[in-house]
Design a protein around this motif. Sequence first.
Motif, mmCIF file in Angstrom:
data_model
loop_
_atom_site.group_PDB
_atom_site.id
_atom_site.type_symbol
_atom_site.label_atom_id
_atom_site.label_comp_id
_atom_site.label_asym_id
_atom_site.label_seq_id
_atom_site.Cartn_x
_atom_site.Cartn_y
_atom_site.Cartn_z
ATOM 1 N N ALA A 5 4.952 -15.215 6.853
ATOM 2 C CA ALA A 5 3.999 -15.847 7.771
ATOM 3 C C ALA A 5 2.586 -15.739 7.207
ATOM 4 O O ALA A 5 1.788 -16.671 7.308
ATOM 5 N N ILE A 6 2.298 -14.599 6.577
ATOM 6 C CA ILE A 6 0.940 -14.373 6.063
ATOM 7 C C ILE A 6 0.616 -15.319 4.917
ATOM 8 O O ILE A 6 -0.499 -15.839 4.811
ATOM 9 N N ARG A 7 1.602 -15.574 4.066
ATOM 10 C CA ARG A 7 1.341 -16.462 2.935
ATOM 11 C C ARG A 7 1.059 -17.894 3.374
ATOM 12 O O ARG A 7 0.452 -18.663 2.642
ATOM 13 N N GLU A 8 1.542 -18.239 4.585
ATOM 14 C CA GLU A 8 1.249 -19.569 5.110
ATOM 15 C C GLU A 8 -0.208 -19.678 5.534
ATOM 16 O O GLU A 8 -0.794 -20.750 5.509
ATOM 17 N N MET A 9 -0.781 -18.544 5.964
ATOM 18 C CA MET A 9 -2.112 -18.645 6.564
ATOM 19 C C MET A 9 -3.228 -18.160 5.657
ATOM 20 O O MET A 9 -4.395 -18.216 6.030
ATOM 21 N N ILE A 10 -2.857 -17.718 4.442
ATOM 22 C CA ILE A 10 -3.886 -17.232 3.526
ATOM 23 C C ILE A 10 -4.164 -18.255 2.428
ATOM 24 O O ILE A 10 -3.252 -18.884 1.906
ATOM 25 N N GLY A 11 -5.428 -18.412 2.113
ATOM 26 C CA GLY A 11 -5.790 -19.158 0.915
ATOM 27 C C GLY A 11 -6.387 -18.144 -0.038
ATOM 28 O O GLY A 11 -7.312 -17.432 0.316
ATOM 29 N N TYR A 12 -5.826 -18.056 -1.255
ATOM 30 C CA TYR A 12 -6.254 -16.993 -2.159
ATOM 31 C C TYR A 12 -6.775 -17.594 -3.453
ATOM 32 O O TYR A 12 -6.187 -18.506 -4.014
ATOM 33 N N MET A 13 -7.882 -17.072 -3.902
ATOM 34 C CA MET A 13 -8.449 -17.500 -5.174
ATOM 35 C C MET A 13 -8.611 -16.243 -6.027
ATOM 36 O O MET A 13 -9.521 -15.459 -5.798
ATOM 37 N N PRO A 14 -7.701 -16.031 -6.993
ATOM 38 C CA PRO A 14 -7.787 -14.820 -7.813
ATOM 39 C C PRO A 14 -9.039 -14.841 -8.690
ATOM 40 O O PRO A 14 -9.629 -15.902 -8.912
ATOM 41 N N GLY A 15 -9.390 -13.679 -9.197
ATOM 42 C CA GLY A 15 -10.597 -13.569 -9.997
ATOM 43 C C GLY A 15 -10.547 -14.414 -11.254
ATOM 44 O O GLY A 15 -11.548 -14.952 -11.697
ATOM 45 N N ARG A 16 -9.348 -14.525 -11.807
ATOM 46 C CA ARG A 16 -9.187 -15.297 -13.027
ATOM 47 C C ARG A 16 -8.706 -16.679 -12.637
ATOM 48 O O ARG A 16 -7.899 -16.806 -11.727
ATOM 49 N N PHE A 17 -9.184 -17.711 -13.311
ATOM 50 C CA PHE A 17 -8.746 -19.071 -12.988
ATOM 51 C C PHE A 17 -7.243 -19.157 -13.195
ATOM 52 O O PHE A 17 -6.740 -18.949 -14.294
ATOM 53 N N SER A 18 -6.511 -19.438 -12.128
ATOM 54 C CA SER A 18 -5.053 -19.424 -12.300
ATOM 55 C C SER A 18 -4.391 -20.659 -11.723
ATOM 56 O O SER A 18 -3.403 -20.584 -11.024
ATOM 57 N N LEU A 19 -4.956 -21.801 -12.056
ATOM 58 C CA LEU A 19 -4.261 -23.050 -11.751
ATOM 59 C C LEU A 19 -3.612 -23.520 -13.046
ATOM 60 O O LEU A 19 -3.835 -22.938 -14.103
ATOM 61 N N TYR A 20 -2.840 -24.581 -12.942
ATOM 62 C CA TYR A 20 -2.149 -25.064 -14.140
ATOM 63 C C TYR A 20 -3.095 -25.898 -14.996
ATOM 64 O O TYR A 20 -3.491 -26.989 -14.605
ATOM 65 N N GLU A 21 -3.441 -25.357 -16.148
ATOM 66 C CA GLU A 21 -4.433 -26.027 -16.988
ATOM 67 C C GLU A 21 -3.882 -27.302 -17.611
ATOM 68 O O GLU A 21 -4.638 -28.170 -18.015
ATOM 69 N N ASP A 22 -2.553 -27.402 -17.689
ATOM 70 C CA ASP A 22 -1.984 -28.607 -18.293
ATOM 71 C C ASP A 22 -1.663 -29.687 -17.258
ATOM 72 O O ASP A 22 -1.118 -30.725 -17.598
ATOM 73 N N PRO A 71 0.824 -1.213 0.000
ATOM 74 C CA PRO A 71 0.000 0.000 0.000
ATOM 75 C C PRO A 71 0.861 1.268 0.000
ATOM 76 O O PRO A 71 1.993 1.246 0.474
ATOM 77 N N ASP A 72 0.289 2.360 -0.544
ATOM 78 C CA ASP A 72 0.994 3.639 -0.499
ATOM 79 C C ASP A 72 0.999 4.181 0.934
ATOM 80 O O ASP A 72 1.980 4.740 1.388
ATOM 81 N N SER A 73 -0.147 4.036 1.584
ATOM 82 C CA SER A 73 -0.194 4.438 2.988
ATOM 83 C C SER A 73 -1.284 3.631 3.675
ATOM 84 O O SER A 73 -2.069 2.945 3.030
ATOM 85 N N GLY A 74 -1.322 3.716 4.995
ATOM 86 C CA GLY A 74 -2.277 2.938 5.753
ATOM 87 C C GLY A 74 -1.699 1.572 6.087
ATOM 88 O O GLY A 74 -0.580 1.249 5.690
ATOM 89 N N SER A 75 -2.463 0.766 6.793
ATOM 90 C CA SER A 75 -1.908 -0.517 7.219
ATOM 91 C C SER A 75 -2.965 -1.604 7.232
ATOM 92 O O SER A 75 -4.166 -1.339 7.282
ATOM 93 N N VAL A 76 -2.480 -2.832 7.152
ATOM 94 C CA VAL A 76 -3.336 -4.007 7.267
ATOM 95 C C VAL A 76 -2.749 -4.844 8.381
ATOM 96 O O VAL A 76 -1.526 -4.957 8.500
ATOM 97 N N SER A 77 -3.604 -5.409 9.193
ATOM 98 C CA SER A 77 -3.115 -6.306 10.226
ATOM 99 C C SER A 77 -3.965 -7.562 10.212
ATOM 100 O O SER A 77 -5.193 -7.503 10.249
ATOM 101 N N LEU A 78 -3.295 -8.705 10.083
ATOM 102 C CA LEU A 78 -3.997 -9.991 10.131
ATOM 103 C C LEU A 78 -3.520 -10.679 11.399
ATOM 104 O O LEU A 78 -2.395 -11.154 11.443
ATOM 105 N N TRP A 79 -4.345 -10.692 12.380
ATOM 106 C CA TRP A 79 -3.986 -11.253 13.683
ATOM 107 C C TRP A 79 -2.630 -10.680 14.141
ATOM 108 O O TRP A 79 -1.739 -11.389 14.563
ATOM 109 N N GLY A 80 -2.466 -9.386 13.940
ATOM 110 C CA GLY A 80 -1.247 -8.718 14.400
ATOM 111 C C GLY A 80 -0.104 -8.757 13.406
ATOM 112 O O GLY A 80 0.925 -8.134 13.626
ATOM 113 N N LEU A 81 -0.269 -9.485 12.289
ATOM 114 C CA LEU A 81 0.816 -9.560 11.311
ATOM 115 C C LEU A 81 0.575 -8.547 10.190
ATOM 116 O O LEU A 81 -0.549 -8.357 9.749
#
Lengths: 369, 302
Positions: free
Chosen positions: B71-88, B53-63
Motif C-alpha cells: 500500500a505504501i509503494r502506491e502512495m509514495i513518490g521517491y526520487m533517489p539521490g542518484r539519477f536512476s531512470l532509464y538512460e536508454d 529498521p532494526d528497531s522503532g517504527s514508521v507510520s504513514l497515515w497509519g500504515l
Amino acid sequence: MRIILILIQKEFLQVFRNKTLLPLIFVLPIVQLLVLVNAATQEMRNIKVVIVDQDYSSLSRQLVSKFDASDFFNVQKVIDNKQDGIELFKNGSSDMILVIKNDTEADLLNNQESSVQILTNAINSTRAQLSFAYARSVISDFNYDLKIELSDFNVGKRIQTQSLFWFNTELNSKYYMLPGILVILLTIIGMFMSAMNLVREKEIGTMEQINVTPVRKSQFIIAKLVPFWIIGIFELTLGLFIGKLVYDIPIVGNLMVLYSFAAVYLIAILGFGLFLSTLANTQQQVMLMSFFFLLVFVMMSGIFTAYENMPTWAKIIDIVNPLYYFMNVVRMVLLKGSGFADVAKYFYGISGIALLIVPLAIWNYRKTS
Amino acid sequence: MIEVRNLKKQYGDLIAVNDVSFSVNEGELFGVIGPDGAGKTTLFRMINSLIIPDSGSVSLWGLNPVTDYKAIREMIGYMPGRFSLYEDLSVEENLEFFATVFGTTIEENYHLIKDIYAQIEPFKKRKAGQLSGGMKQKLALSCALIHKPRILVLDEPTTGVDAVSRYEFWDMLIKLKQNNITILVSTPYMDEASKCDRVALMQNGHVLMVDTPWGIENGFSTSLYGLKTINKYKLIQFLRSSVSCKSVYPFGEYLHYCDKREDVNEKILIEELKQAGFFDAIVDEVKPGIEDRFMELMGNVI
C-alpha cells in the motif's frame, strides 16, 4: 499482467537500443556458426610424412606410393638417413616419420615377417593417435595386397571388416560440431546476457527506483527473463537455418522434440544466470563468474571429447551440467532422429536442474535485495 | 501524517540512524538537513519501505512500511539521490513507463506535473541519458509525481545542481504543496532550510532538533560576534586558547565567535584583541543563522 507487459516492452526497447548487445545477438551466431564450425574440425588431412627408405627395394617403393596415394598423408620427402628425418621432425616440417630399414624386403621374403617403424609428433595427442591409426590402416591394407601378390595360391579363409558410420555416414565433423556450437550459443544468450542485464539495473541504480513502485519482484524477474527466453528460441531457429542452408546438416528428428527441450533448457540456464546475478554487484563481476562457469560447462559437456571417455567423477559432475544434457539431445535429435521417449532421461535431468536452480535463484534474489 | 518513532538502523559497528523520532504533518514541506554521512538516506529508505529498521517504527497515515509496503509503494513518490531512470529510454518513455507501472496514465495526472514537465517536453524524444543535470532532475521529479503520490520523498535532489536550478527546484516544491502533497526532502545545504516549513537537523545518526527554520535560528542561546582580521588563522588560534571562548569557527571571510561571559560586548572584545596584537580586528554582533545553530547543536553532541 499489464505491469509485466510494460516491463517486457521496456526490456525489448532497451535490448534493441543497446549498441553492444544487439550486434551480439545477430552477429554472434552467424560468426560462430560460419567460422567455428569450419575451424573446429577434427578431421585430419594432409598429415606431413617423411619416409626414411633405407631398403631401396620394390617393396619399399610400393609402400611409399601407397602412402602417397592416401588422402590423409602428404609425403614430404623420401630420404635415406633417419637422423635427417628426425631433424625435419624437430623443426616442425614433418608430423610423422616412417622408417623402412635396410633388408626389409629380404626379411619378408626369407622369414615371412618384417617390420617398419612409425614415429609421430605427440604434442597434440589426438592428432598423434589419429595419424598413427591412419598409418596402420594403410600398412595393413598394403599387407593384404602383399599376401595376394606373394602367394601363388588363394589367401585362404579370412574375416573381412566392413565398417559403416551410422547417423553420420560421411563422418562429417560439421554435422557434429554445428549442433554443439548451437548449444554454446544458447547458453551465452541465456546465462551471460540475462545475468548482465539484471546486474545492470543494480549497478546503475534503477533497481532502487523500481523497488519503490508496486512492481513485485516476481514480475520484475519474469519480465527480465522472458525476452531472453524468446531471443534464445530465435537464436536456435537462426542457427538451424544457417546449418541447413550453409552446411546442409541433417535434421532427422522431430523439431518439436528439440524445441521443447530447448524451452526447458533455456529456463534452467536463465535461472542459472539469475542466480549468478544475485551474487554480483557489477556487470564485470557477473561477466567473470559466467565466463568461469561457461568454460567448465563447455569443456565437460562432451562437445569436443566423448563423454564416455571421462573419468567417473567427471561423469558425476556432469549430472549438474546443463550443457551435457543439451549437447546430447541436440545431436541425438538432429542426427539420429531420437523422439521424446529416447531423450526422456535427458528431459528429466534438465527439468531437475531447472526445478532446483530457479527457486534457489529467486530465493537468493529476494534475500539480497 | 508521518510518524517516526525511535527508529534505529545499524550496519556492523556503524549506527546509521540512532533513535530518531519526529513527525511530519499532512501537506508539510519537511526538510532533513545534515552533512554527508548523517544518516539521511538510510532514514528515507526506512520510511519508503526499501530497508527494514532494526528497531522503532514508521507510520504513514497509519500504515507501517514493513508490513504494509504494498500500500505504501502506491502512495509514495521517491526520487533517489542518484539519477536512476532509464538512460536508454526517452523522456516520454520513462514517464509513460512509470505511469503504467503505477496503473495510471500521463493524461490522468498531467495537471500535477504540467509546470515541471512542460519545461522538458520539447525534448521528450531525447534519451534521458542525454539530458542536462537540471533536466534530468525535472524528469525524475515528473516520474516520481506521475501517480499522484500522497507523499513525495526526495533524497538530496539539489546535490550537484547549479545554484539557479536549485532555486528553481525549491520553487517547484513550494508550488507542489498546493496539491496537498506532503514532501520530505533531504539536503546538505543549510541555506535551503529556510524554504522548508519545518526542518530536522541531523548529525551522526541523531536528529538534533526539529523546528521551523525561524525557530531554529531563534533558539541560538548567546550573542554571536562576527570577527574579521587579516590573519584569520592566528586569530582562531588565539581565541581557541582563550579561557572565555565558548566557540569559534570560520564563516566565509569572518570568524563566528561566542563568548562564555555574560557581560561581554563588541567594545570589550575589540580592546582585548588589540591587546593581543590584532590591531585591525573588526567585531560586529551578527544575527545567528541556521548554520550557527547547527554548529552549536553539534558542539553539544560532541
